[in-house]
Scaffold this active site. Sequence first.
Site, PDB file in Angstrom:
ATOM      1  N   SER A 176       0.854  -1.187   0.000  1.00  0.00           N
ATOM      2  CA  SER A 176       0.000   0.000   0.000  1.00  0.00           C
ATOM      3  C   SER A 176       0.889   1.235   0.000  1.00  0.00           C
ATOM      4  O   SER A 176       1.690   1.404  -0.916  1.00  0.00           O
ATOM      5  CB  SER A 176      -0.953  -0.032   1.202  1.00  0.00           C
ATOM      6  OG  SER A 176      -1.855   1.048   1.154  1.00  0.00           O
ATOM      7  N   THR A 177       0.806   2.076   1.020  1.00  0.00           N
ATOM      8  CA  THR A 177       1.563   3.331   1.046  1.00  0.00           C
ATOM      9  C   THR A 177       3.062   3.067   0.915  1.00  0.00           C
ATOM     10  O   THR A 177       3.631   2.299   1.686  1.00  0.00           O
ATOM     11  CB  THR A 177       1.298   4.097   2.349  1.00  0.00           C
ATOM     12  OG1 THR A 177      -0.107   4.177   2.562  1.00  0.00           O
ATOM     13  CG2 THR A 177       1.891   5.488   2.298  1.00  0.00           C
ATOM     14  N   HIS A 202      -2.660  -1.060  -3.374  1.00  0.00           N
ATOM     15  CA  HIS A 202      -3.829  -0.205  -3.200  1.00  0.00           C
ATOM     16  C   HIS A 202      -3.728   1.000  -4.135  1.00  0.00           C
ATOM     17  O   HIS A 202      -2.890   1.877  -3.944  1.00  0.00           O
ATOM     18  CB  HIS A 202      -3.938   0.271  -1.753  1.00  0.00           C
ATOM     19  CG  HIS A 202      -4.205  -0.831  -0.783  1.00  0.00           C
ATOM     20  ND1 HIS A 202      -3.943  -0.713   0.565  1.00  0.00           N
ATOM     21  CD2 HIS A 202      -4.716  -2.077  -0.951  1.00  0.00           C
ATOM     22  CE1 HIS A 202      -4.278  -1.831   1.177  1.00  0.00           C
ATOM     23  NE2 HIS A 202      -4.749  -2.677   0.271  1.00  0.00           N
ATOM     24  N   MET A 295      -0.009   0.979   5.146  1.00  0.00           N
ATOM     25  CA  MET A 295      -0.737   1.284   6.374  1.00  0.00           C
ATOM     26  C   MET A 295      -1.828   0.252   6.597  1.00  0.00           C
ATOM     27  O   MET A 295      -2.441  -0.236   5.653  1.00  0.00           O
ATOM     28  CB  MET A 295      -1.362   2.687   6.262  1.00  0.00           C
ATOM     29  CG  MET A 295      -2.015   3.182   7.530  1.00  0.00           C
ATOM     30  SD  MET A 295      -0.767   3.490   8.813  1.00  0.00           S
ATOM     31  CE  MET A 295      -1.816   4.081  10.143  1.00  0.00           C
ATOM     32  N   ASP A 298      -4.345  -4.926   5.969  1.00  0.00           N
ATOM     33  CA  ASP A 298      -4.916  -5.682   4.860  1.00  0.00           C
ATOM     34  C   ASP A 298      -3.977  -6.798   4.409  1.00  0.00           C
ATOM     35  O   ASP A 298      -2.811  -6.555   4.096  1.00  0.00           O
ATOM     36  CB  ASP A 298      -5.196  -4.734   3.682  1.00  0.00           C
ATOM     37  CG  ASP A 298      -5.904  -5.426   2.534  1.00  0.00           C
ATOM     38  OD1 ASP A 298      -6.725  -6.318   2.794  1.00  0.00           O
ATOM     39  OD2 ASP A 298      -5.641  -5.054   1.369  1.00  0.00           O
TER      40      ASP A 298
END
Length: 364
Positions: A176-177, A202, A295, A298
């Site tokens: 993600s991030t 993401h 973050m 997930d």
Amino acid sequence: MTKKISVVVVDDSALVRSLLTEIINRQHDMVCVGAAADPLIAREMIRELNPDVITLDVEMPRMDGLEFLSRLMRLRPMPVVMVSTLTEQGADITLRALEMGAVDYVAKPRIGVSNGLQELAGDIVDKIRVASCAQVRRLAPAPAAAAAGSPATPSQPARAPLPRLSTEKIICIGSSTGGTEAIREVLTPMPADAPAIVITQHMPPGFTTSFAARLNTLCRIQVSEAQQGQRILPGHAYIAPGGHHLRIDRSGSNYVAVIEDTEPVNRHRPSVEVLFKSAAHVLGPNAIGIMLTGMGGDGAQAMREMKDAGSYNYVQDEASCVVFGMPRMAIQAGAAHEILPLTQIANAVLNRLASSPAGVRHRI
């Protein structure tokens, strides 16, 4: 009393500056301490106010956002959330910004800006919160060739073909991030005959096409957005399309990609949980799992399911993560076999594959 996250908004649109200021100031834990119409004004604000985070538009007068970001990350690295229009050009620019060190981005609507930003308010403030605790690094000066506009090429030396690998092996990556650059770091060392790689990062619709195309120019393997029913083949990487889940299924003797527009999982679509659960159920010991920076949590529990089904899993370590959320949760779930710096993950995977007899199914 807990200190509020201080934010400087940089955007040439007075409307956008006003909207972002109002959205930020509605939060109990953050405050907009300044709003600048261009990077030169922003530069003075940053010196004076020392904000925790800045939001940065791309197209602005006097100096564009990328040039300002480049200077900022070389001279005074700090968390930056880009504000980019949801267009093909906007996606390309955003990816360049992430390469330069921006923590995250907001896909600003092209029309209906007022309503669009209000609908995105929760996403915007979540990204500011994440950025405020992200690890940012100083941007190295660009090499002369890159500065002259020469196309980027993989810097890794050519690797000998991997010995008689099982074509069943599939590498599954979740992030993600900070993940766009982390994925690049993992994919560029992969030789042309690497096992198939499936990736959930993401991302919203409109960005994954540009992301896949950019990686395809840098890698020896072929990188593309995954398509419904597509065979998953060695020497290829498949990225979950923005706004859609990606999972793996079997069709006869082949593995295929399944693209779904179902409900978000763990607030995400695409979700790492969906990909990793399918890997656990369909691939079992033929899977290799990799959890990268991001973050939240997930995919953590599904990665444990992968491990229980026989996969071998790698998790990025805290020191090399932009945000140590998803990796931390995977470790806490007992999903990791190895916890490694980002720069060591690709070689660790390749060395494990090279030392494994073809077709052997590992269950640990």
